[in-house]
Design an enzyme around this catalytic site. Structure first.
Site, PDB file in Angstrom:
ATOM      1  CD  GLU A 162      85.443  19.097  27.874  1.00  8.32           C
ATOM      2  OE1 GLU A 162      86.195  19.859  27.241  1.00  8.32           O
ATOM      3  OE2 GLU A 162      85.847  18.189  28.639  1.00  8.32           O
TER       4      GLU A 162
ATOM      5  CB  CYS B 187      86.550  23.345  25.112  1.00  2.01           C
ATOM      6  SG  CYS B 187      87.364  22.265  26.287  1.00  2.01           S
TER       7      CYS B 187
END
Length: 1013
Positions: A772, A806
């Site tokens: 990720e 993020c």
């Protein structure tokens, strides 16, 4: 006063049995017959009442149980504030076709209802929503929307709005009230507007309230009053901003009270969300302590919400306080207008219970209980705001010997109170909204929800199909229903699979005090937290400084050397077969025990997140909660995933499929979620039976140590996992080169993910990589969206955690017609943010993680010309960066993720949505995307064509919940599967299929014995 603060989550059963029943049972029993007799008369009068109010007719026709009622609410919420015709047409085209408007046209119905229905039907041209009808509608809209359709529907909604707005300015409203023909009615002017988001808004509302008081005092023979919304006076009306509220907000409240006293005008401070109750009582008590109220002034008032379980405690506090200071107060008793919001917020925050009753009849009973408490005080004048006939009759009987007044909403309730038209001693105050229609919308939706819901008395009277016998039923008769669970408690919303993680409600005094005590206990502990834990060194010690104070040392961490890494690998590999074949229930029980340990140590871990990672206390608590959710979710998944599954096949054989862990795994976690992601990646592998090396970010080594200690304390065999501290480039290569490595799970930068991928390609076998890697996340806001809602969500999505998520919003795309308004409000909201020490509850965002991040972010900011940053100064020391708004001409000006409190803003035309989606896709990232719009076909188009892993509609784009919003992206944002999703664990396992020929030992006995003659 402390007792009130501690009762927020008192059980509704306890309130009923210990407070409500003992207080009202005798009176209820004695007077029930006469109360029901009066209720019957009120209902009969209401049923015979010929309302002249078009709104009441419309809402009775289109209740919320119908598609048409939902459409009406959507149009009322959005249509009047949309500035451009194109979006108005889009909204009409989107909403109207879903209704069957012709069913509502009849000679027996009101002219306004018929005209509205014909307009809606004509604009929709609907019998059924078929492609043919859609085409006809689209063509009609193109030809006729400007002169006819748009105008007709907008006029209909305008008429609807006029039924709620008493007048558009206070002078006209006061004149109308003074000339009202029925002298028994007085008015409470509600200056329309929601909570302030900016200091400019707050000052505007403050001046509006001052003007309202002054204007009302000019000609006030009826005793008209002014309602005040405290959250409109200060943009940060929150418990964690107590000191600021005392400094900035309290003087405004005092000023308004003094002005009202001077002009002899009644004022009432409205009740708001449950999280604000304590704060409002603190401020109100200060008015008494500072002797602001005059002994002869009887116009100061507060609203109390009966749907809150502590409403009785609030009234008891007001009784004590008014008696102590010998001052008068009015109490406006309402049932409450934010019920659905309170339920949702409690579930999201992991509260132990709800602050409100979850059954309507309990709210009705609590209302009566509060009425009894109000009667007991010599210093409180009761004001009963209700449209419920039984409540009205009960209060009428209860207050035969004491002054009081009823209250109703302007535009509603006329039929309920029609029974009292000929009674001279009847007094009723009308809650009268004053202001422009654009300010009405949130208020209007609340009224539609309250009175269109099937539990409301207004709805039941007209559309509920109930007999008079049912309508006069006492809420006491429903007490047996209390054990019927309709809404599970917040902790049980994910049952039967798992428990929800517990939160800490830092709006409550008891929780704040407890948290402060826990922090004091851990302050001295933090610097020595790794004492007694073995961590062989590379003869190099890394000092850890607070990122928000780069002068202050937290502690020292020893990094592992290469020999330590090889020893860890050797130990794990030797234990791999044992752990892989350990019963899944044993593995699950360890992880579930670990979840409990994390929850018990939330205070300590949240504090460590603050001092080492610079996360605010609120964010730290959320970090721990997410880790707990990962443990429980993956445990629940594992129980099902590792069951042997029998597959169909021919007779004489069995076919089975089962999963096993792959083996040696490496998990590399980031510093921005030092508990949640570290724990999530680690326990996912452990619950599958994979021996695991955990390599956390070196910046948050202390937190990782403490979390790993709790894992071992929960019963994990030390041979099943190893914690390796150090810089990735130093400790990871020998692990990535090990031929027995099966899985790598990584969260971090794209650059590092590519390095890991290249190193794994050197392996002879294919090693599974889950990565990720962040994103250039966009949020699209069109002109149908509510600007205040957009701004709140953007502030949260862009600047929460100092933008170091993020999932954070990096680019805001605003439709051109509302661009200037949105940007202006955004800047104002940014001015209200507090930057500083993350251990303080009042801090909104703290520093970025280190000097390298600090330099990179600032180097990016200086490349642009149109930059906005708040004018407030930064704290000394540390790596603080002001929240920053950068206006750009094109999305293409941003090509890399800037991991900090930086938001880029760009405008787009309403007909450019296709082009905008293409530009978003061309960025190459695919993690999160937000859409703020009221138009379904726009939402559906964006979600269909944008290649994004997580899409959020009309909400913020951060804070994905495990098992609810599985999280992960695609393209430059990661590989999948989604963390906290149903497919994550299977990626960490091998599938094993076993086929057994059962006839090999002598025939198919089971087949032969199954045949009958």
């Amino acid at each position: 006063m402390k007792k009130i603060f501690e009762d927020k989550f008192i059980s509704q059963e306890k309130v009923l049995n210990e407070k409500i029943i003992p207080c009202i049972e005798d009176f209820h029993t004695k007077y029930l017959s006469s109360i029901q007799e009066l209720t019957t008369k009120i209902i009969e009068s209401a049923k015979n009442y010929k309302t002249k109010n078009p709104f009441e007719k419309l809402i009775h026709e289109y209740d919320l149980s119908s598609k048409e009622g939902v459409v009406l609410m959507c149009l009322a919420e959005a249509l009047l504030r949309i500035p451009d015709n194109q979006t108005i047409d889009d909204l009409i085209e989107d909403k109207i076709p879903s209704g069957k408007w012709k069913d509502h046209i009849s000679n027996q119905k009101d002219l306004f209802v018929n005209i509205s229905s014909i307009a809606f039907m004509f604009s929709g041209k609907i019998v059924e929503r078929t492609e043919e009808h859609q085409s006809i509608f689209h063509n009609l809209l193109k030809q006729m929307s400007e002169p006819v359709l748009r105008s007709a529907i907008r006029q209909g909604i305008n008429i609807l709005a006029k039924q709620f707005v008493f007048d558009q300015n206070i002078q006209q409203a006061n004149n109308k009230a003074e000339n009202w023909p029925d002298k028994r009615f007085s008015f409470s002017f509600d200056m329309l507007g929601e909570a302030a988001l900016t200091f400019v808004d707050a000052d505007r509302y403050y001046q509006s309230y001052k003007k309202a008081i002054l204007t009302t005092s000019q000609n006030n023979s009826k005793g008209n009053s002014v309602s005040i919304k405290i959250s409109a006076l200060y943009p940060r009306y929150e418990r964690n901003k107590l000191e600021d509220c005392i400094k900035e907000l309290l003087p405004k409240i005092i000023s308004l009270v003094e002005l009202a006293q001077e002009r002899n005008v009644d004022i009432c401070f409205d009740a708001e969300e449950a999280d604000r109750l304590n704060l409002s009582l603190i401020l109100m008590e200060m008015l008494f302590e500072q002797k602001i109220l005059n002994a002869n002034y009887k116009g100061f008032g507060l609203a109390v919400q009966a749907y809150q379980k502590r409403a009785g405690s609030v009234i008891e506090f007001l009784n004590r306080t008014t008696l102590k200071y010998q001052r008068f107060i009015n109490v406006r008793l309402v049932k409450g207008a934010y019920w659905d919001t309170e339920i949702k917020l409690s579930q999201e925050s992991g509260s132990e219970d709800y602050p409100v009753f979850t059954k309507k009849f309990l709210t009705d009973l609590n209302y009566l209980y509060c009425a009894h408490l109000l009667k007991q005080s010599d210093y409180i004048f009761p004001q009963f705001a209700t449209h419920n006939a039984f409540s009205i009759a009960y209060i009428y009987k209860l207050f035969m010997d004491k002054p009081y007044e009823f209250q109703k909403l302007h535009g509603m309730g006329d039929e309920i109170y029609s029974y009292f038209e000929k009674q001279e001693n009847f007094k009723c105050r009308v809650y009268a909204p004053v202001g422009g229609y654009n300010d009405l919308l949130p208020y209007l939706v609340r009224r539609l929800l309250e009175n269109g819901a099937n539990t409301s008395f207004v709805h039941q009277l007209k559309k509920g199909g109930k007999t008079i016998g049912e309508l006069i039923q006492s809420p006491f008769d429903k007490i047996s229903h209390i054990n019927k669970v309709e809404i599970p408690k917040p902790i049980d919303i994910f049952q039967p699979d798992r428990l929800n993680s517990k939160g800490i409600d830092l709006t409550e005094e008891k929780a704040i005090h407890q948290f402060s005590q826990e922090i004091k206990n851990y302050k001295n502990k933090a610097s020595s937290i790794i004492d007694g834990v073995e961590c062989p060194t590379l003869n190099k010690v890394l000092p850890i400084y607070k990122p928000y104070s780069n002068q202050e040392l937290i502690g020292e961490v020893s990094f592992a050397n290469e020999a330590t890494v090889h020893q860890a690998l050797k130990s794990l590999i030797a234990f791999s077969s044992v752990w892989k074949n350990t019963a899944v229930e044993k593995r699950v029980s360890i992880i579930e025990q670990f979840a409990d340990q994390l929850e018990l140590n939330t205070h300590e871990l949240a504090y460590l997140c603050a001092i080492e990672a610079g996360k605010t206390i609120k964010d730290g608590i959320a970090d721990v909660r997410e880790a707990v959710d990962f443990c429980r979710y993956y445990s629940s998944m594992a129980r099902d995933l590792f069951k042997i599954k029998t597959l169909p096949g021919p007779t004489g054989e069995t076919n089975e499929l089962h999963l096993k862990g792959k083996g040696l795994s490496l998990v590399i976690s980031p510093w921005n979620f030092p508990v949640a992601i570290f724990v999530g990646q680690l326990v996912a592998n452990l619950v599958c039976g994979n021996v695991t090396i955990a390599k956390p970010a070196e910046q948050t080594s202390l937190i990782s140590f403490r979390v790993f200690q709790l894992l071992l304390d929960s019963g994990l065999p030390p041979q099943a996992a190893s914690l390796i501290l150090g810089k990735g480039e130093e400790v990871c290569p020998p692990i990535l080169q090990n031929s027995l490595l099966e899985n790598v799970v990584f969260t971090g930068s794209l650059e590092t993910a590519k390095i890991i991928q290249n190193q794994l390609q050197q392996q002879r076998k294919i090693v599974s990589l889950i990565a990720e890697t962040g994103g250039l996340n966009c949020l699209i806001s069109d002109s149908s969206a509510l600007t205040e809602h957009v701004v709140r969500d953007v502030i949260n999505s862009s600047f929460n955690s100092a933008g170091q998520r993020c999932s954070a919003c990096r680019i805001l795309c605003i439709e051109k017609n509302v661009y200037a308004k949105t940007v202006q409000m955004l800047k104002g909201a940014m001015d209200c943010l507090t930057i500083g020490d993350p251990t303080k509850l009042s801090t909104d965002l703290s520093s970025v993680i280190n000097e390298e991040a600090y330099d990179r972010i600032n180097n990016h900011i200086v490349k642009f010309q149109k930059i906005f940053q708040p004018s407030s100064s930064l704290p000394d020391g540390g790596y603080f960066i002001k929240p920053t708004l950068i206006e750009i001409e094109s999305i293409n000006e941003v090509q890399e993720e800037i991991f900090g409190p930086v938001l880029h803003v760009v405008s787009y035309n309403s007909n450019e949505i296709k082009k905008l989606c293409e530009e978003i896709n061309n960025l190459g990232f695919g993690l999160t995307l937000g859409i703020h719009s009221r138009i379904d076909h726009i939402i559906n188009y964006v979600t269909k064509v944008c290649n994004i892993g997580n899409i959020y509609v009309n909400r913020n784009i951060v804070g994905a919940v495990v098992g609810v919003q599985p999280f992960g992206g695609q393209g430059l944002s990661g590989t999948g599967p989604k963390a906290g999703g149903p497919h994550y664990l299977s990626r960490l396992c091998h599938e094993h299929s076993i086929s057994n020929n059962t006839t090999a030992m002598g025939g198919n006995a089971s087949l032969l014995t199954s045949i009958s003659d």
